[in-house]
Design a protein around this motif. Structure first.
Motif, PDB file in Angstrom:
ATOM      1  N   VAL A  13      67.507  23.025  27.814  1.00 19.25           N
ATOM      2  CA  VAL A  13      66.312  22.283  27.411  1.00 19.25           C
ATOM      3  C   VAL A  13      66.711  21.031  26.650  1.00 19.25           C
ATOM      4  N   LEU A  14      67.743  21.181  25.791  1.00 20.98           N
ATOM      5  CA  LEU A  14      68.210  20.063  25.004  1.00 20.98           C
ATOM      6  C   LEU A  14      68.891  19.010  25.836  1.00 20.98           C
ATOM      7  N   THR A  33      51.850  16.439  18.340  1.00 23.11           N
ATOM      8  CA  THR A  33      52.425  17.373  19.312  1.00 23.11           C
ATOM      9  C   THR A  33      51.327  18.182  19.991  1.00 23.11           C
ATOM     10  N   PRO A  34      51.456  18.421  21.300  1.00 18.27           N
ATOM     11  CA  PRO A  34      50.481  19.290  21.972  1.00 18.27           C
ATOM     12  C   PRO A  34      50.434  20.656  21.300  1.00 18.27           C
ATOM     13  N   ARG A  35      49.240  21.196  21.106  1.00 17.37           N
ATOM     14  CA  ARG A  35      49.095  22.436  20.349  1.00 17.37           C
ATOM     15  C   ARG A  35      49.786  23.621  21.017  1.00 17.37           C
ATOM     16  N   ASN A  36      49.893  23.623  22.331  1.00 20.98           N
ATOM     17  CA  ASN A  36      50.511  24.746  23.030  1.00 20.98           C
ATOM     18  C   ASN A  36      51.912  24.420  23.542  1.00 20.98           C
ATOM     19  N   ALA A  37      52.604  23.501  22.853  1.00 16.06           N
ATOM     20  CA  ALA A  37      53.961  23.123  23.262  1.00 16.06           C
ATOM     21  C   ALA A  37      54.892  24.329  23.194  1.00 16.06           C
ATOM     22  N   ASN A  38      55.747  24.461  24.193  1.00 21.34           N
ATOM     23  CA  ASN A  38      56.733  25.537  24.205  1.00 21.34           C
ATOM     24  C   ASN A  38      57.903  25.226  23.283  1.00 21.34           C
ATOM     25  N   VAL A  39      58.367  23.964  23.369  1.00 20.15           N
ATOM     26  CA  VAL A  39      59.519  23.533  22.581  1.00 20.15           C
ATOM     27  C   VAL A  39      59.217  22.161  22.002  1.00 20.15           C
ATOM     28  N   PHE A  91      58.066  19.916  25.080  1.00 14.89           N
ATOM     29  CA  PHE A  91      57.926  20.441  26.430  1.00 14.89           C
ATOM     30  C   PHE A  91      56.732  21.394  26.444  1.00 14.89           C
ATOM     31  N   THR A  92      55.831  21.181  27.387  1.00 13.35           N
ATOM     32  CA  THR A  92      54.604  21.967  27.470  1.00 13.35           C
ATOM     33  C   THR A  92      54.413  22.450  28.896  1.00 13.35           C
ATOM     34  N   GLU A  93      54.078  23.718  29.050  1.00 15.01           N
ATOM     35  CA  GLU A  93      53.853  24.278  30.378  1.00 15.01           C
ATOM     36  C   GLU A  93      52.399  24.034  30.784  1.00 15.01           C
ATOM     37  N   ILE A  94      52.228  23.336  31.910  1.00 13.94           N
ATOM     38  CA  ILE A  94      50.889  23.091  32.465  1.00 13.94           C
ATOM     39  C   ILE A  94      50.882  23.695  33.857  1.00 13.94           C
ATOM     40  N   GLY A  95      50.289  24.829  33.992  1.00 12.64           N
ATOM     41  CA  GLY A  95      50.440  25.574  35.238  1.00 12.64           C
ATOM     42  C   GLY A  95      51.741  26.346  35.171  1.00 12.64           C
ATOM     43  N   LYS A  96      51.827  27.450  35.913  1.00 18.69           N
ATOM     44  CA  LYS A  96      52.988  28.308  35.817  1.00 18.69           C
ATOM     45  C   LYS A  96      54.256  27.574  36.228  1.00 18.69           C
ATOM     46  N   ASN A  97      55.227  27.558  35.292  1.00 19.88           N
ATOM     47  CA  ASN A  97      56.539  26.960  35.525  1.00 19.88           C
ATOM     48  C   ASN A  97      56.508  25.460  35.790  1.00 19.88           C
ATOM     49  N   GLU A  98      55.404  24.798  35.430  1.00 19.49           N
ATOM     50  CA  GLU A  98      55.358  23.341  35.538  1.00 19.49           C
ATOM     51  C   GLU A  98      55.417  22.777  34.120  1.00 19.49           C
ATOM     52  N   PHE A  99      56.608  22.321  33.743  1.00 23.88           N
ATOM     53  CA  PHE A  99      56.832  21.847  32.381  1.00 23.88           C
ATOM     54  C   PHE A  99      56.787  20.323  32.337  1.00 23.88           C
ATOM     55  N   SER A 198      56.466  30.935  25.683  1.00 25.57           N
ATOM     56  CA  SER A 198      57.645  30.495  26.417  1.00 25.57           C
ATOM     57  C   SER A 198      58.261  31.513  27.363  1.00 25.57           C
ATOM     58  N   ALA A 199      57.492  32.486  27.819  1.00 24.04           N
ATOM     59  CA  ALA A 199      58.057  33.486  28.726  1.00 24.04           C
ATOM     60  C   ALA A 199      58.638  32.835  29.974  1.00 24.04           C
ATOM     61  N   ASN A 200      57.888  31.926  30.593  1.00 20.67           N
ATOM     62  CA  ASN A 200      58.369  31.280  31.814  1.00 20.67           C
ATOM     63  C   ASN A 200      59.507  30.309  31.545  1.00 20.67           C
ATOM     64  N   LEU A 201      59.493  29.707  30.360  1.00 27.75           N
ATOM     65  CA  LEU A 201      60.605  28.830  29.996  1.00 27.75           C
ATOM     66  C   LEU A 201      61.896  29.628  29.897  1.00 27.75           C
ATOM     67  N   PHE A 202      61.847  30.775  29.207  1.00 31.05           N
ATOM     68  CA  PHE A 202      63.033  31.612  29.070  1.00 31.05           C
ATOM     69  C   PHE A 202      63.525  32.092  30.435  1.00 31.05           C
ATOM     70  N   GLN A 203      62.586  32.329  31.350  1.00 31.36           N
ATOM     71  CA  GLN A 203      62.964  32.872  32.655  1.00 31.36           C
ATOM     72  C   GLN A 203      63.679  31.858  33.540  1.00 31.36           C
ATOM     73  N   ASN A 204      63.748  30.604  33.131  1.00 27.61           N
ATOM     74  CA  ASN A 204      64.576  29.644  33.851  1.00 27.61           C
ATOM     75  C   ASN A 204      66.058  29.976  33.708  1.00 27.61           C
ATOM     76  N   VAL A 205      66.393  30.746  32.674  1.00 30.16           N
ATOM     77  CA  VAL A 205      67.783  31.127  32.422  1.00 30.16           C
ATOM     78  C   VAL A 205      67.960  32.630  32.397  1.00 30.16           C
TER      79      VAL A 205
END
Length: 815
Positions: A13-14, A33-39, A91-99, A198-205
Motif C-alpha cells: 500500500v505504501l 479525509t474520507p470518513r470510510n477510508a481504509n488507509v 485509500f478508500t474502497e468504493i465497490g468491492k475491491n475497487e480502491f 479493510s477486509a478486502n484490502l488485506f485480502q490483496n495479500v
C-alpha cells in the motif's frame, strides 16, 4: 502466519506513495479525509519517504504481485504532483475491491510539474456551486477541488463530490483523529489502518481467514514507518473498543511477559506466534467446570510442514498432567519423552476457541518447558528431535540478532521464515503467491511482529531486515545500499560532510539536472532542480564561519551556494550572460574561511568574495587564450600561487592579485591533465607522455615517462599515479590491468594509508590499489564511474561510492 503479514500489506500500500508527494504541516488536513477510508498515510517528508520506498530491497521483491502492480497503476498520475510540507494520501474502497486514492495538501504555485511532452487535458465542471477540475494524463484522471487553500485530488469523482457536499460539516473519524494527533513528525510517514473497513484490502495479500483475523484483531492501527534499503521497521499503536469484540481485548489488564518459545521452535518451522501474556479465562468459551488450561502462562502457535501445532506453558505442570489424563487414549515414548494420544482432536478448538479455533491436535508431549499439541505423532517427533539436537530458532544468530531489536516482553510475538511461508495458502492470497513464486526471500530469512498491551491500547512493532546486515565478515567488500534516482546519473557521486552528525553524505546529479543529497543510510534527503549540469566537483564552504557547511558550485550560467536543506543561500545564486566553462575554483588562502571564488568563462576571469562581491584587488580580468582547466591555488612554503593553463600552452603562475609571480620559460603542449604540486614543483604532462615540472624560478624540466595518448594522472605532494592504456603506475610501482576505458586514477590518503582507484567503464569494474600497486583484497567490484572514498560513518572502516546501473548510486563498505 496469523496477523503477521500486515507489514507486507502495508509495504505494498505504501510503495507507490513513492509516486506521490509532500505537503505543508496543518492539523486541518485530517478533517478532509474520507470518513470510510481504509488507509490514511500522513507524509511528513516526501523526498525521504519516496526514497525509502523505491530503494527498499524487500519491496522490490514484490514487484510481480498483483497488489504491487495495481497500486502502481492507481497512483501513476500522482507522480506529476509535488506538494510541500505535510500531505495526506488516503485509500478508500468504493465497490468491492475497487480502491481509490485521495491526496490532500496545501495549494502552492508549483504543485503540478508536468513536462510539456506529456499528453494531458484539463477540464472544469461545476458541482453544487464548487469547481471540480479534471486532469487527464493518458488513461488516468485526477479529479480535484480546492477548499480553504487545500488541494484535494482523487482518482474518484464520487469522493470529491462527497467532500464538496459535506464542506460545512467536515470531521475526521474520532479514533483516527486521536491517533493523528499523537503521531511522530520526525519520520518520513505515518500510516493509519482502519481494520473494520479493510477486509478486502488485506485480502490483496493475505488469505481470507487471515484477513478476517486482521479485521477482528483491533479497530485502528497507527504506524510510524522507518524504511531503509535492507530493513523495514514499523512502530505504532493499536487501539480497540470495549463495545466491539476484538482479539486485542484478550490481553487487556495483563502485563506483557517474555516468551521463550524460540527454544522449542524447530529450524524448519515456517512461523510461530507466541502469546506470553494471556489471561486463561479470556481464551476459553464459557465452560465454568473446565479447568485444564486454568494455569496457562503462554500459548504458542507453530507452523510446521504446512500444518499448525500448538504449545502451552503452565505455572503448574503437575496439575495440568493430572487433568490431561481424562482426555488420553493411550501413551507411548519417543527418545525417552512421553507422547500422549488423545481421545479427541478438538481439545484446543473447544477450550481455547479464541486463539486456537483452527488447530487440530490428537497428540501431546512435553518438550522443554512446553506441552506441544500436534495433529500426529510424526510432527511431535520432529519437534522433540530438533529440540534435543539444539536445532531450534533460539540457536540461530540471525534470529537472535533480529529478536534483540524488539522489546523483551510482549503480549503477542510472531516470527516468520519468509522463504517458507511464501507458498502457504493459509497465510497468503493465491494470486499473491503466484506473484512471488520465483522470488527468493533467503536474504531476509526472518521477520518479526510484536504487540505490547498497555491498558486500552497496544504498542505495535514490525521488523524485517537482511540476514547479513548484522554480521559482516572481515576482508569483505559488501554493498551497503544502492539508491535509485529518478533519472540517469551524469556526475560522479561525491562525499560531503554533514556538519551536524560529522558523517558523510552524498551529492550527485542526474541527466534531468536534478541535484540530490543522499543521507549516510542511502535515503534521498532532497532533490533540487538546476538550470544545467554542474561543472566539475562541488565544494563545501562555511560562508557564515559558524561551522555550518554549504555546497558551492557552478552550472553553465550560475554560481550557486545552497545549504544542507537544498535552499539557496543569499545573496546567491549569481547569474551570468556568458557560459561558465570550468568548475568553480575555491581558494581559502589562510584557512580562515575568507573565501575567494574564481569563475572562468572561456578567457574571462571573475573573482568573488563570500558576500558575492567582486574582488577588486584581483586585477586579471581576461587571459590571452581559453583557460582549459579550473584554476588552482598552490602553496609552497609560505608563498601562494594561482595557476592557470591556457589553450596555447602557456602556464600562468600568479600572485593572489592576479599579477604574474613566476614567468615560465617556455610553453607546454598540455595533455589535458591538471596542474599538481608534486615534489615541490608545478607538475603536469604533455601530449608526448612526458612529465613536465616547473620550479619557482620558472625553469621547465621534462622527464620521459613513455605515457601513451589519452593518459591520465593524479598527484599529491609526494605521490604520482598515472594510467596509460592498461598500465597503472603508483609511485615507482606498476600494475597491469585488462585493456579497457579507464577513468582518471584518484589518490586517497586515509588513516595514514594511500589508496588509488580507477574504474574500467567498459567492463563496469572498480579497482582499488595500495601504494605498492597491489590490489586491495576482494576487488574489483561493480561500478560505472570514478569513485569517492571515505570513512563515511566514523567507524574506522572505509566506504566507497560509485554509479551502479545508470540511475543508481552504490555504496560499498570495505572491511
Amino acid at each position: 502466519m496469523k496477523r503477521f503479514f500486515v507489514f507486507t500489506c502495508l509495504a505494498i500500500v505504501l510503495f507507490q506513495s513513492c509516486k506521490e508527494e509532500t505537503v505543508s504541516p496543518a492539523s486541518g488536513l485530517i478533517a478532509y479525509t474520507p470518513r470510510n477510508a481504509n488507509v490514511v498515510i500522513k507524509i511528513n517528508d516526501y523526498q525521504a519517504f519516496k526514497s525509502e520506498l523505491i530503494n527498499n530491497n524487500f519491496i522490490k521483491l514484490l514487484k510481480n504481485t498483483p497488489a504491487y502492480k495495481n497500486t502502481f497503476g492507481l497512483l501513476n498520475a500522482l507522480k506529476y504532483i509535488t506538494p510541500k510540507g505535510t500531505s495526506l494520501l488516503t485509500f478508500t474502497e468504493i465497490g468491492k475491491n475497487e480502491f481509490n486514492y485521495t491526496l490532500i495538501c496545501k495549494n502552492h504555485n508549483d504543485l503540478f510539474s508536468i513536462d510539456s511532452t506529456v499528453n494531458r487535458k484539463v477540464e472544469e465542471i461545476k458541482y453544487e456551486g464548487a469547481s471540480i477540475k479534471i486532469l487527464s494524463i493518458g488513461e488516468k484522471q485526477i479529479f480535484s477541488t480546492s477548499v480553504n487553500n487545500y488541494f484535494i485530488g482523487s482518482s474518484s469523482r464520487l469522493l470529491i463530490e462527497n467532500l464538496i457536499r459535506n464542506t460545512g460539516n467536515l470531521k475526521a473519524d474520532k479514533n483516527l483523529e486521536k491517533l493523528y494527533q499523537v503521531a511522530q513528525n520526525n519520520i518520513a510517514a505515518n500510516i493509519f489502518i482502519n481494520h473494520k473497513e479493510s477486509a478486502n484490502l488485506f485480502q490483496n495479500v493475505l488469505s481470507e481467514n487471515l484477513s478476517n483475523n486482521m479485521v477482528e484483531f483491533n479497530d485502528w492501527t497507527s504506524v510510524d514507518a522507518s524504511i531503509a534499503q535492507d530493513y523495514i521497521k514499523l512502530n505504532g499503536i493499536a487501539t480497540s473498543s470495549d463495545s466491539i469484540p476484538n482479539t486485542l481485548n484478550l490481553f487487556k489488564h495483563k502485563s506483557p511477559a517474555s516468551s521463550h518459545a524460540a527454544e522449542i521452535v524447530p529450524l524448519n518451522a515456517s512461523f510461530f506466534i507466541a502469546y506470553p501474556a494471556v489471561n486463561p479465562y479470556n481464551l476459553r468459551t464459557v465452560q465454568p467446570k473446565d479447568s485444564l488450561f486454568k494455569n496457562i502462562e503462554e500459548f504458542v502457535e507453530i507452523g510446521l510442514n504446512q500444518v499448525k501445532v500448538a504449545a502451552v506453558k503452565n505455572n503448574d505442570n503437575i496439575d495440568f498432567e493430572d487433568k490431561l489424563q481424562q482426555f488420553v487414549k493411550q501413551k507411548s515414548t519417543y527418545r525417552d519423552q512421553t507422547v500422549w494420544e488423545l481421545n479427541t482432536d478438538d481439545l484446543l478448538v473447544t477450550h481455547l476457541t479464541k486463539i486456537a479455533k483452527h488447530i487440530k491436535a490428537a497428540h501431546v508431549a512435553k518438550v522443554g518447558d512446553y506441552y506441544v499439541f500436534a495433529q500426529n505423532s510424526a510432527l511431535l517427533e520432529d519437534i522433540i528431535s530438533n529440540f534435543q539436537n539444539n536445532a531450534t530458532l533460539a540457536q540461530v544468530p540471525t534470529y537472535t540478532n533480529l529478536r534483540s531489536e524488539l522489546a523483551d516482553e510482549s503480549s503477542v510475538l510472531a516470527i516468520a521464515n519468509l522463504e517458507k511461508i511464501k507458498d502457504s495458502g493459509s497465510i497468503l492470497n493465491p494470486d499473491f503467491i503466484t506473484g512471488i513464486a520465483k522470488t527468493s526471500f533467503k536474504d531476509y530469512k526472518y521477520a518479526a511482529f510484536q504487540y505490547i498491551s498497555e491498558g486500552t491500547f497496544a504498542h505495535f512493532h514490525v521488523l524485517l531486515k537482511k540476514a547479513n546486515t548484522s554480521t559482516v565478515n572481515s576482508n569483505l567488500v559488501t554493498q551497503l545500499y544502492s539508491t535509485t534516482l529518478d533519472a540517469d546519473i551524469v556526475s560522479k557521486p561525491q562525499f560531503v560532510l554533514n556538519h551536524y552528525t560529522k558523517k558523510m553524505e552524498i551529492v550527485v546529479q542526474d541527466n534531468e539536472n536534478n541535484l540530490y543529497l543522499i543521507a549516510t543510510n542511502g535515503k534521498v534527503l532532497w532533490k533540487k532542480k538546476l538550470d544545467s549540469k554542474i561543472r566539475g566537483n562541488i565544494s563545501q564552504v562555511d560562508l557564515y564561519r559558524n561551522g555550518r557547511l554549504q555546497l558551492a558550485f557552478t552550472t553553465a550560467t550560475k554560481f550557486m551556494v545552497v545549504d544542507r536543506n537544498g535552499e539557496d543561500v543569499s545573496p546567491f545564486p549569481l547569474s551570468f550572460n556568458s557560459t561558465i566553462t570550468q568548475p568553480l575554483a575555491v581558494f581559502d588562502y589562510s584557512n580562515n574561511r575568507d573565501y575567494r571564488f574564481l569563475i572562468v568563462m572561456g578567457k574571462q576571469i571573475k573573482m568573488y568574495d563570500r558576500n558575492a562581491e567582486t574582488v577588486n584587488g584581483f586585477t586579471l580580468k581576461e587571459t590571452n587564450n581559453t583557460v582549459i582547466n579550473s584554476p588552482k591555488h598552490i602553496r609552497i612554503g609560505n608563498k601562494d600561487y594561482i595557476v592557470l593553463q591556457e589553450s596555447d600552452g602557456k602556464l600562468d603562475i600568479l600572485h593572489r592579485t592576479g599579477d604574474v609571480r613566476v614567468r615560465v620559460k617556455g610553453n607546454i603542449d598540455f595533455s589535458g591533465n591538471e596542474i599538481y604540486l608534486y615534489n615541490g614543483k608545478f607538475t603536469t604532462t604533455n601530449t608526448n607522455g612526458d612529465l613536465i615540472q616547473v620550479d619557482q624560478q620558472g625553469r621547465l624540466n621534462k622527464i620521459a615517462l613513455d605515457l601513451k595518448e589519452n593518459h591520465l594522472i593524479d598527484a599529491t605532494a609526494h605521490t604520482l599515479s598515472t594510467i596509460s592504456e592498461n598500465m597503472l603506475n603508483i609511485k615507482e610501482n606498476k600494475a597491469t590491468l585488462d585493456f579497457g576505458i579507464y577513468t582518471q586514477p584518484k589518490i586517497f590518503y586515509i588513516y595514514d594509508k594511500i589508496y588509488v582507484s580507477v574504474t574500467d567503464k567498459q567492463t563496469h569494474k572498480v579497482y582499488l590499489f595500495d601504494s605498492n600497486a597491489k590490489m586491495i583484497e576482494n576487488f574489483p567490484v561493480y561500478g560505472d564511474a570514478a569513485v569517492d572514498l571515505a570513512d563515511m560513518d566514523n567507524d574506522k572502516k572505509l566506504e566507497m561510492i560509485t554509479v551502479g546501473d545508470k540511475s543508481s548510486v552504490i555504496c560499498y563498505k570495505i572491511n
